[in-house]
Design a protein around this motif. Structure first.
Motif, PDB file in Angstrom:
ATOM      1  N   UNK A  10       9.454   0.144  10.247  1.00 56.63           N
ATOM      2  CA  UNK A  10       8.156   0.081   9.580  1.00 56.63           C
ATOM      3  C   UNK A  10       7.023   0.320  10.577  1.00 56.63           C
ATOM      4  N   UNK A  11       6.537  -0.742  11.231  1.00 56.75           N
ATOM      5  CA  UNK A  11       5.426  -0.616  12.163  1.00 56.75           C
ATOM      6  C   UNK A  11       4.131  -1.110  11.566  1.00 56.75           C
ATOM      7  N   UNK A  12       3.076  -1.150  12.398  1.00 54.45           N
ATOM      8  CA  UNK A  12       1.795  -1.731  11.984  1.00 54.45           C
ATOM      9  C   UNK A  12       1.165  -0.999  10.807  1.00 54.45           C
ATOM     10  N   UNK A  13       1.441   0.314  10.678  1.00 55.44           N
ATOM     11  CA  UNK A  13       0.827   1.051   9.565  1.00 55.44           C
ATOM     12  C   UNK A  13       1.370   0.576   8.220  1.00 55.44           C
ATOM     13  N   UNK A  14       2.510  -0.137   8.239  1.00 55.87           N
ATOM     14  CA  UNK A  14       3.071  -0.683   7.014  1.00 55.87           C
ATOM     15  C   UNK A  14       2.730  -2.162   6.841  1.00 55.87           C
ATOM     16  N   UNK A  15       2.035  -2.741   7.826  1.00 63.38           N
ATOM     17  CA  UNK A  15       1.577  -4.133   7.701  1.00 63.38           C
ATOM     18  C   UNK A  15       0.234  -4.115   6.978  1.00 63.38           C
ATOM     19  N   UNK A  16       0.268  -3.939   5.680  1.00 61.98           N
ATOM     20  CA  UNK A  16      -0.914  -3.568   4.908  1.00 61.98           C
ATOM     21  C   UNK A  16      -1.805  -4.727   4.489  1.00 61.98           C
ATOM     22  N   UNK A  17      -1.310  -5.957   4.580  1.00 61.09           N
ATOM     23  CA  UNK A  17      -1.963  -7.064   3.878  1.00 61.09           C
ATOM     24  C   UNK A  17      -3.473  -7.187   4.090  1.00 61.09           C
ATOM     25  N   UNK A  18      -4.011  -7.165   5.329  1.00 62.58           N
ATOM     26  CA  UNK A  18      -5.448  -7.461   5.476  1.00 62.58           C
ATOM     27  C   UNK A  18      -6.369  -6.477   4.760  1.00 62.58           C
ATOM     28  N   UNK A  19      -6.111  -5.164   4.896  1.00 66.03           N
ATOM     29  CA  UNK A  19      -7.038  -4.167   4.349  1.00 66.03           C
ATOM     30  C   UNK A  19      -7.053  -4.150   2.817  1.00 66.03           C
ATOM     31  N   UNK A  34       3.312   0.981  16.385  1.00 62.14           N
ATOM     32  CA  UNK A  34       2.290   1.431  15.436  1.00 62.14           C
ATOM     33  C   UNK A  34       2.956   1.963  14.175  1.00 62.14           C
ATOM     34  N   UNK A  35       4.097   2.630  14.364  1.00 61.63           N
ATOM     35  CA  UNK A  35       4.810   3.175  13.218  1.00 61.63           C
ATOM     36  C   UNK A  35       4.199   4.473  12.724  1.00 61.63           C
ATOM     37  N   UNK A  36       4.845   5.075  11.777  1.00 60.76           N
ATOM     38  CA  UNK A  36       4.355   6.335  11.212  1.00 60.76           C
ATOM     39  C   UNK A  36       4.534   6.327   9.693  1.00 60.76           C
ATOM     40  N   UNK A  37       3.740   7.156   9.066  1.00 63.81           N
ATOM     41  CA  UNK A  37       3.890   7.402   7.631  1.00 63.81           C
ATOM     42  C   UNK A  37       4.136   8.897   7.470  1.00 63.81           C
ATOM     43  N   UNK A  38       5.384   9.269   7.296  1.00 62.07           N
ATOM     44  CA  UNK A  38       5.722  10.670   7.108  1.00 62.07           C
ATOM     45  C   UNK A  38       5.237  11.141   5.737  1.00 62.07           C
ATOM     46  N   UNK A  39       5.142  12.464   5.605  1.00 61.31           N
ATOM     47  CA  UNK A  39       4.632  13.030   4.358  1.00 61.31           C
ATOM     48  C   UNK A  39       5.475  12.596   3.160  1.00 61.31           C
ATOM     49  N   UNK A  40       6.795  12.543   3.354  1.00 64.77           N
ATOM     50  CA  UNK A  40       7.654  12.147   2.233  1.00 64.77           C
ATOM     51  C   UNK A  40       7.663  10.640   1.996  1.00 64.77           C
ATOM     52  N   UNK A  41       6.955   9.880   2.859  1.00 64.45           N
ATOM     53  CA  UNK A  41       6.816   8.432   2.674  1.00 64.45           C
ATOM     54  C   UNK A  41       5.426   8.043   2.170  1.00 64.45           C
ATOM     55  N   UNK A  42       4.539   9.025   2.052  1.00 67.73           N
ATOM     56  CA  UNK A  42       3.151   8.735   1.686  1.00 67.73           C
ATOM     57  C   UNK A  42       3.058   8.072   0.314  1.00 67.73           C
ATOM     58  N   UNK A  43       3.906   8.499  -0.612  1.00 66.78           N
ATOM     59  CA  UNK A  43       3.884   7.901  -1.947  1.00 66.78           C
ATOM     60  C   UNK A  43       4.234   6.427  -1.919  1.00 66.78           C
ATOM     61  N   UNK A  44       5.231   6.053  -1.127  1.00 67.68           N
ATOM     62  CA  UNK A  44       5.626   4.647  -1.017  1.00 67.68           C
ATOM     63  C   UNK A  44       4.533   3.823  -0.335  1.00 67.68           C
ATOM     64  N   UNK A  45       3.916   4.395   0.703  1.00 69.71           N
ATOM     65  CA  UNK A  45       2.830   3.687   1.397  1.00 69.71           C
ATOM     66  C   UNK A  45       1.666   3.438   0.445  1.00 69.71           C
ATOM     67  N   UNK A  46       1.291   4.476  -0.308  1.00 71.84           N
ATOM     68  CA  UNK A  46       0.202   4.333  -1.282  1.00 71.84           C
ATOM     69  C   UNK A  46       0.553   3.296  -2.337  1.00 71.84           C
ATOM     70  N   UNK A  47       1.805   3.294  -2.770  1.00 71.55           N
ATOM     71  CA  UNK A  47       2.260   2.346  -3.780  1.00 71.55           C
ATOM     72  C   UNK A  47       2.144   0.910  -3.270  1.00 71.55           C
ATOM     73  N   UNK A  48       2.582   0.692  -2.027  1.00 72.61           N
ATOM     74  CA  UNK A  48       2.493  -0.651  -1.441  1.00 72.61           C
ATOM     75  C   UNK A  48       1.040  -1.091  -1.284  1.00 72.61           C
ATOM     76  N   UNK A  49       0.176  -0.157  -0.893  1.00 65.54           N
ATOM     77  CA  UNK A  49      -1.244  -0.473  -0.712  1.00 65.54           C
ATOM     78  C   UNK A  49      -1.862  -0.910  -2.037  1.00 65.54           C
TER      79      UNK A  49
END
Length: 568
Positions: free
Chosen positions: A95-104, A244-259
Motif C-alpha cells: 500500500x504505502x502512505x498514498x493509501x493512508x487516506x483517512x485524514x484528507x 510513500x507507495x504508488x497508485x498505478x493507472x489500473x489502481x486509480x479506480x480503487x483509490x478513488x473508491x476508497x477516498x
C-alpha cells in the motif's frame, strides 16, 4: 545471508510491564473520574433544562459549548482505528502512505456536513439521524434502515478495541483478552453514567493525551539507530518497497473508491449528527465541523511518520528480529511494535496512552450512537410510545451494554484494524448515505423508492464480494483481478457505482410509484406507503362552490322575507 532471530515472544518471554500497567491504571482512573464528574454535571443540567431526560442523556440538552464540541467531534473520528490504520497502511509494502487516506477525506466529510447536512438536521430539531426517515417513510422502512447503522456502530466498537488490545499486548505484555475486556468495561461504565456529557468531557481529556503523546514519541522514532532516514526510503526500495507507495493507472479506480468511501461514508454515522444536534445553534455546529477538520489533519501526521520509520527499519538489528512484522502478519500492530522496539521503554508507555485515549474516545461515541438509535427510534417510537423517562434511561443503558458486548465479541474474529474500519464504513457509504441524501434533499422520495434503493444497494454490495472477510465476488466489474496477496479484488470504483445507482433509484422509483397511484393506474388499496395526493379543488370548482353558497344565501334571505310578509 542474514542471521534470522527468533520471534520476540519466544526470545524474551512474556513478562508484564509493571510501570506501564501502573501508568495505564492511572490513565483509566483519570478517564473514569472525568466521566463520573460529567455525569454529576448532567444531573444538575437536567434540573435546569426544559427538555426530557432522554434529550439530556443523548444530546446533553443541546447545550454543548463550541470548544467541547470541537474536541468531542475530533476525538470521535481520531480513534484507535484512525491512528493504527494510518500507520498500518503506510508501513504495508503493498500500500504505502498514498493509501493512508483517512485524514484528507475527513476534511471533506466535515465541510460537507457543515455546509449541507447540519442545517436541515438542526432546524427540524431531530434527536437522531433516523428521525427524518421515521417521519417521512414510517416505522417499517425506517426500522430496516436502522439495521446497517447499528451494524456499523458494532463494527466501530470492534475496530477500536482491536487497536487497543494489540497495542497493550505488545507494549505491556498484557494478554490480548484482558486488554480488550478491561478497556471495554471502562468505556461502558462512564458512558452508562452520564451519556453525552460524560462522553464529551472525557473526549477533551483524551484528545489532549492523543496530541501530546503522539508528538512526544515522534522525535525518538525518527532518531533511532535501527532505521534509515525516511526521506531516503520514501522513493527508494531498501528493506522493503518505498513507504510513500504508488497508485498505478489500473489502481486509480480503487483509490478513488476508497477516498469517496471515507469522505462520504462518515456522513451517514449517527455519532456525527449527535455532535451537530447537541450544539446550541446551527452556526456553532458549522464552526465545530470546520475546526475539527483541521485537527484531523494534524493528528494524522504522527501515524504516517510511525509507518514510514517502520518501513525504513532493519528489523534484524532489533530485538524483534526476522521475519518482519509484515511477514508475520502483524502489520496491524506496527505502531505498538515500532514504539516497543525503536524507542525507550518510558516513551513506548507514553505512546500506548495515546492509543488508549484514542480508543476510548471512539468507543464511547459508538456505544452512545447505537444506544440512541435503538432507544429513540425503535423502543420509544415503535415499541413503547408511552415509556417514561426513567424507563428510557434503563433502555439506553441496556443498549450500551449489549452493543459493547457484541463489539467485544467480534474482536476475537480478526486482528486487523483496517478490516473492521472498511467494512463498517462500507455499509454506511453504499446503503445509508444515498438514503440520507434523498430523505433530506429530495421531496419526491417515498417509502417505495427507499425500499428498492435499500434492497438494490444491499444485494449489489453482497454480490460484489469482499476479500477482507472472504466473501467471493459474483459480479466481476471491469478490472477485477488478483491483487499482490493473491486475493480477487475489484479495482473498479464499484462501491461508488453502487452508491450512485441507489441514489438515482430512490427518487426515480419514488416518482414513478407516485405517478402510478395518483393517475389511478393501481388501486389505492395497494398504496401501503400512502403516497397518493389528496386532490386540491381547482379554481373553477372553487368558484362553483362559492356561487352555490351565494345562491343558497340569497334563497334563504328571500324565504325569510316571504315568511315575514305572511306573518304580517
Amino acid at each position: 545471508m542474514p542471521l534470522y532471530r527468533k520471534p520476540f515472544q519466544q526470545e524474551i518471554g512474556m513478562v508484564l510491564n509493571v510501570p506501564g500497567l501502573v501508568v495505564m491504571a492511572g490513565f483509566y482512573m483519570l478517564i473514569l473520574g472525568t466521566g463520573i464528574w460529567a455525569s454529576m454535571r448532567s444531573k444538575k443540567q437536567e434540573k435546569k433544562c426544559s427538555g426530557d431526560g432522554m434529550e439530556i442523556t443523548l444530546l446533553a440538552g443541546r447545550s454543548i459549548n463550541s470548544l467541547v464540541g470541537i474536541f468531542t467531534l475530533t476525538a470521535t473520528w481520531v480513534g484507535g482505528g484512525f491512528i493504527l490504520g494510518i500507520a498500518e497502511a503506510t508501513y504495508n509494502p503493498t500500500l504505502g502512505a498514498v493509501w493512508a487516506l483517512m485524514p484528507v477525506p475527513y476534511v471533506l466529510t466535515f465541510f460537507l456536513g457543515g455546509f449541507f447536512f447540519a442545517k436541515p438536521m438542526r432546524e427540524n430539531k431531530y434527536v437522531t439521524m433516523m428521525d427524518p426517515f421515521q417521519q417521512k417513510y414510517g416505522n417499517v422502512v425506517s426500522s430496516a434502515l436502522i439495521f446497517p447503522a447499528l451494524v456499523a456502530d458494532v463494527l466501530w466498537v470492534a475496530r477500536t478495541l482491536v487497536s487497543l488490545g494489540g497495542t497493550m499486548s505488545v507494549i505491556l505484555d498484557l494478554p490480548y483478552v484482558y486488554s480488550i475486556i478491561i478497556s471495554s468495561a471502562v468505556a461502558m461504565i462512564y458512558t452508562l453514567l452520564g451519556g453525552l456529557y460524560s462522553v464529551a468531557y472525557t473526549d477533551v481529556i483524551q484528545l489532549i493525551l492523543i496530541f501530546v503523546s503522539l508528538w512526544v514519541c515522534v522525535p525518538f522514532l525518527m532518531t533511532n539507530p535501527h532505521s534509515m532516514d525516511i526521506s531516503l526510503t520514501a522513493y527508494n526500495e531498501t528493506f522493503q518497497a518505498p513507504w510513500v507507495g504508488t497508485v498505478e493507472l489500473d489502481e486509480a479506480g480503487k483509490w478513488f473508491d476508497d477516498f469517496m468511501l471515507l469522505a462520504l461514508g462518515g456522513l451517514a454515522y449517527q455519532a456525527f449528527y449527535q455532535r451537530i444536534l447537541s450544539a446550541s445553534s446551527y452556526t456553532q455546529a458549522q464552526v465545530t465541523c470546520f475546526a475539527s477538520s483541521g485537527f484531523c489533519l494534524v493528528l494524522g501526521i504522527p501515524s504516517i511518520l510511525v509507518g514510514a520509520v517502520a518501513a525504513s527499519t532493519d528489523w534484524n538489528s532489533t530485538s524483534y528480529g526476522l521475519p518482519t512484522p509484515y511477514e508475520r502478519n502483524q502489520a496491524g500492530s506496527i505502531l505498538p511494535i515500532a514504539l516497543q522496539f525503536l524507542t525507550p521503554p518510558y516513551v513506548s508507555i507514553i505512546g500506548i496512552g495515546a492509543v488508549a485515549a484514542a480508543v476510548m474516545s471512539s468507543m464511547d461515541s459508538a456505544l452512545l450512537s447505537s444506544a440512541s438509535l435503538f432507544s429513540s427510534n425503535i423502543y420509544k417510537n415503535i415499541l413503547r410510545k408511552q415509556a417514561s423517562d426513567r424507563e428510557m434511561m434503563w433502555v439506553i443503558r441496556t443498549s450500551v451494554v449489549v452493543v459493547g458486548l457484541a463489539g467485544t465479541a467480534l474482536t476475537f474474529l480478526d486482528n486487523s484494524v483496517l478490516v473492521f474500519w472498511l467494512v463498517g464504513v462500507d455499509m454506511s457509504y453504499t446503503i445509508m448515505f444515498p438514503q440520507l441524501v434523498c430523505v433530506l434533499f429530495f421531496e419526491v422520495s417515498n417509502g417505495y423508492g427507499a425500499t428498492l434503493g435499500y434492497l438494490m444497494g444491499m444485494i449489489l454490495r453482497l454480490l460484489s464480494g469482499e476479500p477482507l472477510i472472504g466473501l467471493p465476488a459474483a459480479i466481476h466489474f471491469p478490472g477485477c483481478r488478483l491483487d499482490a496477496e493473491g486475493k480477487l479484488t475489484q479495482y473498479f470504483p464499484f462501491r461508488t457505482a453502487i452508491m450512485v445507482t441507489s441514489l438515482l433509484t430512490i427518487p426515480l422509483f419514488s416518482w414513478l410509484m407516485a405517478v402510478v397511484f395518483n393517475k389511478g393506474l393501481l388501486s389505492e388499496r395497494w398504496d401501503v406507503f400512502q403516497v397518493k395526493r389528496q386532490e386540491k379543488p381547482t379554481a373553477a370548482a372553487a368558484a362553483m362552490d362559492d356561487e352555490r353558497t351565494n345562491c343558497g344565501t340569497e334563497e334563504a334571505s328571500t324565504a325569510k322575507q316571504l315568511l315575514d310578509t305572511t306573518r304580517c
